[in-house]
Design a protein around this motif. Sequence first.
Motif, PDB file in Angstrom:
ATOM      1  N   THR A   1     -35.653   1.272  22.511  1.00 58.97           N
ATOM      2  CA  THR A   1     -34.860   1.441  21.135  1.00 58.97           C
ATOM      3  C   THR A   1     -33.755   2.361  21.599  1.00 58.97           C
ATOM      4  O   THR A   1     -33.376   3.236  20.805  1.00 58.97           O
ATOM      5  CB  THR A   1     -35.791   2.063  20.013  1.00 58.97           C
ATOM      6  OG1 THR A   1     -36.446   3.437  20.580  1.00 58.97           O
ATOM      7  CG2 THR A   1     -36.914   1.161  19.665  1.00 58.97           C
TER       8      THR A   1
ATOM      9  N   MET B   1     -30.945  -3.982  21.465  1.00 55.49           N
ATOM     10  CA  MET B   1     -31.857  -4.270  20.451  1.00 55.49           C
ATOM     11  C   MET B   1     -31.489  -5.707  19.497  1.00 55.49           C
ATOM     12  O   MET B   1     -32.201  -5.763  18.632  1.00 55.49           O
ATOM     13  CB  MET B   1     -32.323  -3.104  19.511  1.00 55.49           C
ATOM     14  CG  MET B   1     -32.827  -2.064  20.170  1.00 55.49           C
ATOM     15  SD  MET B   1     -33.117  -0.316  19.156  1.00 55.49           S
ATOM     16  CE  MET B   1     -31.235   0.258  19.081  1.00 55.49           C
ATOM     17  N   ASN B   2     -30.340  -6.099  19.694  1.00 54.17           N
ATOM     18  CA  ASN B   2     -29.896  -7.065  18.847  1.00 54.17           C
ATOM     19  C   ASN B   2     -29.870  -6.896  17.548  1.00 54.17           C
ATOM     20  O   ASN B   2     -29.934  -7.614  16.495  1.00 54.17           O
ATOM     21  CB  ASN B   2     -30.750  -8.323  19.339  1.00 54.17           C
ATOM     22  CG  ASN B   2     -30.015  -9.614  18.971  1.00 54.17           C
ATOM     23  OD1 ASN B   2     -28.910  -9.723  18.973  1.00 54.17           O
ATOM     24  ND2 ASN B   2     -30.831 -10.481  18.529  1.00 54.17           N
ATOM     25  N   HIS B   3     -29.409  -5.472  17.158  1.00 57.03           N
ATOM     26  CA  HIS B   3     -29.179  -5.071  16.040  1.00 57.03           C
ATOM     27  C   HIS B   3     -27.782  -5.717  15.459  1.00 57.03           C
ATOM     28  O   HIS B   3     -26.600  -5.734  16.185  1.00 57.03           O
ATOM     29  CB  HIS B   3     -29.145  -3.767  16.000  1.00 57.03           C
ATOM     30  CG  HIS B   3     -30.454  -3.035  15.995  1.00 57.03           C
ATOM     31  ND1 HIS B   3     -30.568  -1.696  15.949  1.00 57.03           N
ATOM     32  CD2 HIS B   3     -31.907  -3.728  15.871  1.00 57.03           C
ATOM     33  CE1 HIS B   3     -31.792  -1.534  15.968  1.00 57.03           C
ATOM     34  NE2 HIS B   3     -32.731  -2.902  15.948  1.00 57.03           N
ATOM     35  N   ASP B   4     -27.921  -6.092  14.125  1.00 54.55           N
ATOM     36  CA  ASP B   4     -26.694  -6.500  13.453  1.00 54.55           C
ATOM     37  C   ASP B   4     -25.694  -5.896  13.272  1.00 54.55           C
ATOM     38  O   ASP B   4     -24.461  -5.922  13.279  1.00 54.55           O
ATOM     39  CB  ASP B   4     -27.022  -7.302  12.088  1.00 54.55           C
ATOM     40  CG  ASP B   4     -27.729  -8.674  12.447  1.00 54.55           C
ATOM     41  OD1 ASP B   4     -28.425  -9.035  11.389  1.00 54.55           O
ATOM     42  OD2 ASP B   4     -27.587  -9.104  13.397  1.00 54.55           O
TER      43      ASP B   4
ATOM     44  N   SER C   1     -28.611  -0.326  13.658  1.00 55.57           N
ATOM     45  CA  SER C   1     -29.843  -0.886  12.506  1.00 55.57           C
ATOM     46  C   SER C   1     -29.975  -2.324  12.781  1.00 55.57           C
ATOM     47  O   SER C   1     -29.086  -3.083  12.881  1.00 55.57           O
ATOM     48  CB  SER C   1     -29.759  -0.355  11.148  1.00 55.57           C
ATOM     49  OG  SER C   1     -28.601  -1.111  10.513  1.00 55.57           O
ATOM     50  N   ARG C   2     -31.186  -2.919  12.676  1.00 57.34           N
ATOM     51  CA  ARG C   2     -31.734  -4.203  12.475  1.00 57.34           C
ATOM     52  C   ARG C   2     -30.569  -5.178  11.469  1.00 57.34           C
ATOM     53  O   ARG C   2     -30.329  -6.104  12.069  1.00 57.34           O
ATOM     54  CB  ARG C   2     -33.126  -4.550  12.055  1.00 57.34           C
ATOM     55  CG  ARG C   2     -33.553  -5.896  12.395  1.00 57.34           C
ATOM     56  CD  ARG C   2     -35.110  -5.896  12.071  1.00 57.34           C
ATOM     57  NE  ARG C   2     -35.232  -5.431  10.766  1.00 57.34           N
ATOM     58  CZ  ARG C   2     -35.351  -6.021   9.537  1.00 57.34           C
ATOM     59  NH1 ARG C   2     -35.025  -7.363   9.575  1.00 57.34           N
ATOM     60  NH2 ARG C   2     -35.682  -5.721   8.479  1.00 57.34           N
ATOM     61  N   SER C   3     -30.448  -4.533  10.412  1.00 61.57           N
ATOM     62  CA  SER C   3     -29.774  -5.249   9.518  1.00 61.57           C
ATOM     63  C   SER C   3     -28.931  -4.310   8.867  1.00 61.57           C
ATOM     64  O   SER C   3     -28.055  -3.626   9.475  1.00 61.57           O
ATOM     65  CB  SER C   3     -30.454  -5.938   8.399  1.00 61.57           C
ATOM     66  OG  SER C   3     -29.749  -6.603   7.666  1.00 61.57           O
TER      67      SER C   3
ATOM     68  N   ASP D   1     -32.171  -0.350   6.467  1.00 62.35           N
ATOM     69  CA  ASP D   1     -32.855   0.089   7.447  1.00 62.35           C
ATOM     70  C   ASP D   1     -32.802   1.141   8.249  1.00 62.35           C
ATOM     71  O   ASP D   1     -31.725   1.759   8.259  1.00 62.35           O
ATOM     72  CB  ASP D   1     -32.664  -1.227   8.685  1.00 62.35           C
ATOM     73  CG  ASP D   1     -32.679  -2.830   8.067  1.00 62.35           C
ATOM     74  OD1 ASP D   1     -32.246  -3.574   8.429  1.00 62.35           O
ATOM     75  OD2 ASP D   1     -33.734  -2.584   7.049  1.00 62.35           O
TER      76      ASP D   1
END
Lengths: 113, 109
Positions: free
Chosen positions: A2, A27-30, A94-96, A100
């Motif tokens: 993370t 983290m492949n966060h959008d 953040s993921r989205s 989030d």
Amino acid sequence: DTTVKQNPRYKLARVGKPVNLICSQTMNHDTMYWYQKKPNQAPKLLLFYYDKILNREADTFEKFQSSRPNNSFCSLYIGSAGLEYSAMYLCASSRSGCQDTQYFGPGTRLLVL
Amino acid sequence: SQWGEENLQALSIQEGEDVTMNCSYKTYTTVVHWYRQDSGRGPALIILIRSNEREKRSGRLRATLDTSSQSSSLSITAAQCEDTAVYFCATTGYQNFYFGKGTSLTVIP
């Protein structure tokens, strides 16, 4: 993992010169965010990317630029630094969206002289 | 501004004591985040409470949320030296994320 990484950790710039700060996450966060934090003040959101879409705050619209060449990297660009830009710059992802959990990097401390 | 009352600026307590930090906000939010920031590091989420929750616990942490008064609190039970940090509450608005000024907590051994 993370971890959000920021480079450089410390930056010294001259008034009127450009500054480019880098942030990365794996983290492949959008969504990736940039905040400015001055002593005894709250972190202030400058802008964020949701995927490839850049959203900039109205009061900092003309002061900061950003690019996100791919999902992992995001830069913050100041075209002509002024003394008032001296601050800590925090990157987060953040993921989205904003609802989030945001994961923050350690920050870049910018000093403009 | 998103914020109503300003957060406390600094708190200093003895190890073992309980402490509560408060924040209030002006606009509608569905989530209140509490972050802690250690010296030299970025903020890290420690607890999150949603608008349909009145209380949330995580170890020695307890967060409350009162949507009617638009306020939230963070309590730490039996504070330890490693709890020394700056604590921020944050709320989410439409495409935005607002931090409060933060509370600098020092726990004295």
